[in-house]
Design an enzyme around this catalytic site. Structure first.
Site, PDB file in Angstrom:
ATOM      1  N   ASP A  63       2.026   8.315  -5.241  1.00  0.00           N
ATOM      2  CA  ASP A  63       1.396   7.987  -6.610  1.00  0.00           C
ATOM      3  C   ASP A  63       2.118   6.771  -7.130  1.00  0.00           C
ATOM      4  O   ASP A  63       3.325   6.972  -7.490  1.00  0.00           O
ATOM      5  CB  ASP A  63       1.831   9.556  -7.594  1.00  0.00           C
ATOM      6  CG  ASP A  63       1.422   9.219  -8.892  1.00  0.00           C
ATOM      7  OD1 ASP A  63       0.964   8.195  -9.243  1.00  0.00           O
ATOM      8  OD2 ASP A  63       1.611  10.202  -9.866  1.00  0.00           O
ATOM      9  N   ASN A  90      -3.593  -2.207  -5.826  1.00  0.00           N
ATOM     10  CA  ASN A  90      -5.055  -1.944  -5.988  1.00  0.00           C
ATOM     11  C   ASN A  90      -5.334  -0.686  -6.731  1.00  0.00           C
ATOM     12  O   ASN A  90      -6.326  -0.520  -7.389  1.00  0.00           O
ATOM     13  CB  ASN A  90      -5.723  -1.911  -4.673  1.00  0.00           C
ATOM     14  CG  ASN A  90      -6.944  -1.452  -4.596  1.00  0.00           C
ATOM     15  OD1 ASN A  90      -7.964  -2.145  -4.920  1.00  0.00           O
ATOM     16  ND2 ASN A  90      -7.164  -0.238  -4.262  1.00  0.00           N
ATOM     17  N   TYR A 155      -9.182   0.564 -20.501  1.00  0.00           N
ATOM     18  CA  TYR A 155      -9.108  -0.132 -19.179  1.00  0.00           C
ATOM     19  C   TYR A 155      -9.043  -1.594 -19.379  1.00  0.00           C
ATOM     20  O   TYR A 155      -8.417  -2.197 -18.843  1.00  0.00           O
ATOM     21  CB  TYR A 155     -10.655   0.256 -18.555  1.00  0.00           C
ATOM     22  CG  TYR A 155     -10.548  -0.473 -17.093  1.00  0.00           C
ATOM     23  CD1 TYR A 155     -10.189   0.476 -16.227  1.00  0.00           C
ATOM     24  CD2 TYR A 155     -11.370  -1.413 -16.977  1.00  0.00           C
ATOM     25  CE1 TYR A 155     -10.435   0.044 -14.777  1.00  0.00           C
ATOM     26  CE2 TYR A 155     -11.811  -1.875 -15.491  1.00  0.00           C
ATOM     27  CZ  TYR A 155     -11.173  -1.087 -14.484  1.00  0.00           C
ATOM     28  OH  TYR A 155     -11.351  -1.711 -13.151  1.00  0.00           O
ATOM     29  N   LYS A 159      -6.218  -4.153 -17.694  1.00  0.00           N
ATOM     30  CA  LYS A 159      -6.478  -5.097 -16.609  1.00  0.00           C
ATOM     31  C   LYS A 159      -5.937  -6.511 -17.271  1.00  0.00           C
ATOM     32  O   LYS A 159      -5.663  -7.365 -16.602  1.00  0.00           O
ATOM     33  CB  LYS A 159      -7.929  -5.047 -16.525  1.00  0.00           C
ATOM     34  CG  LYS A 159      -8.260  -3.895 -15.573  1.00  0.00           C
ATOM     35  CD  LYS A 159      -7.499  -3.716 -14.349  1.00  0.00           C
ATOM     36  CE  LYS A 159      -7.943  -2.587 -13.346  1.00  0.00           C
ATOM     37  NZ  LYS A 159      -7.244  -2.433 -12.026  1.00  0.00           N
ATOM     38  N   THR A 192     -18.129   1.545  -5.404  1.00  0.00           N
ATOM     39  CA  THR A 192     -17.403   2.194  -4.717  1.00  0.00           C
ATOM     40  C   THR A 192     -17.304   3.496  -5.469  1.00  0.00           C
ATOM     41  O   THR A 192     -18.074   3.448  -6.469  1.00  0.00           O
ATOM     42  CB  THR A 192     -15.895   1.655  -5.109  1.00  0.00           C
ATOM     43  OG1 THR A 192     -15.655   1.821  -6.564  1.00  0.00           O
ATOM     44  CG2 THR A 192     -15.638   0.309  -4.682  1.00  0.00           C
TER      45      THR A 192
END
Ligand SMILES: NC(=O)c1ccc[n+]([C@@H]2O[C@H](COP(=O)([O-])OP(=O)(O)OC[C@H]3O[C@@H](n4cnc5c(N)ncnc54)[C@H](O)[C@@H]3O)[C@@H](O)[C@H]2O)c1
Length: 256
Positions: A63, A90, A155, A159, A192
């Site tokens: 984790d 990633n 998010y 990022k 994905t």
């Protein structure tokens, strides 16, 4: 081809999607790979598919948000393969919510995986790489680290943080003479499991997918392998003069 021949790489969140593609490509190009993920069954399957003998591929349940786990992952990597040359940060998660709807609890959970873990992992990798001639750290950010989306408040923040943290780390390593390069990759929408889940949020996954396709001037979504190609370049010695940079692979999403 052997573009990363003899190098040792850790790829986090490599049980599926972009991480899996990166692990497979780095292995194809000669690296010994450590596949890490919280999804042990899928992660082990990826490592076995790369090399069932275990000679060139190792799975570790990991984790990334667990600070203590990083020391053990790096230690086991060095013990098994004799060093660490490449870290691909990633692993990531998404939350579709605006600033008004997002909860602090979910915000903190997302930052712990998408941002805090990139810091912890980079710190751990520098420790292992700096005394052994250097290495390459590749942080997977996003187009969402470059431009805003009204429904990706947490998010976007994570990022964007990865993007500028990458530059700080790159400068520190360069000025310290460590021979460690640190760069970020900024994918557009790639098909994905993460994006399939996002596309299905409105109830019709095909309609959701078409709406995402329409955002990309190139007229389609990306493939995990197309991001893996960029990760491979930054990981390899072909990128020996590249540090603190951001590689955008987005079908033109941010060009307009
Ligand atoms: N798919 C896209 O369109 C896209 C675009 C830009 C950036 N990204 C980024 O690329 C990275 C990979 O995304 P993906 O689309 O392949 O996602 P995915 O959901 O398909 O795969 C992510 C993997 O990370 C693992 N993971 C989740 N939390 C973890 C944790 N705490 N510790 C370890 N592993 C964990 C999951 O089990 C999964 O195997 C993420 O950082 C994502 O934000 C994806």
């Amino acid at each position: 081809m052997n573009r990363v021949e003899g190098k040792v790489a850790i790829i986090t969140g490599a049980a599926k999607g972009i991480g899996e593609a990166a692990a497979r490509l780095l292995a194809d190009e000669g690296a010994k790979v450590v596949v890490t993920d919280v999804d042990a069954a899928a992660g082990r399957a990826v490592a076995d598919a790369i090399d069932a003998s275990g000679e060139n591929a190792l799975f570790l349940e990991h984790d990334v948000a667990d600070e203590g786990a990083w020391a053990s992952v790096v230690e086991k990597t060095v013990e098994k393969f004799g060093g660490l040359d490449i870290l691909v940060n990633n692993a990531g998660v998404a939350s579709t919510a605006s600033v008004e709807v997002e909860t602090l609890e979910k915000w903190r959970w997302l930052q712990s995986i998408n941002l805090d873990a990139v810091f912890i992992g980079t710190q751990a990798a520098i420790g292992a790489m700096k005394d052994s001639g250097g290495g390459s750290i590749v942080n997977v950010s996003s187009i969402e680290g470059l431009v805003g989306d009204p429904n990706l408040a947490a998010y976007n923040a994570s990022k964007g943080g990865v993007r500028i943290f990458t530059k700080s780390s790159a400068l520190h390593c360069a000025k310290s003479g460590y021979g460690i390069r640190v760069n970020s990759v900024h994918p557009g929408y790639i098909w994905t499991p993460m994006v399939e889940a996002v596309a299905g949020e409105g109830g019709d996954v095909d309609a959701g997918r078409e709406a995402l396709v329409a955002l990309h001037p190139i007229g389609r979504l990306g493939r995990p392998e197309e991001i893996a190609n960029g990760i491979l370049f930054l990981a390899s010695d072909e990128a020996s003069f590249v540090t603190g940079s951001e590689l955008v692979i987005d079908g033109g999403y941010t060009a307009q």
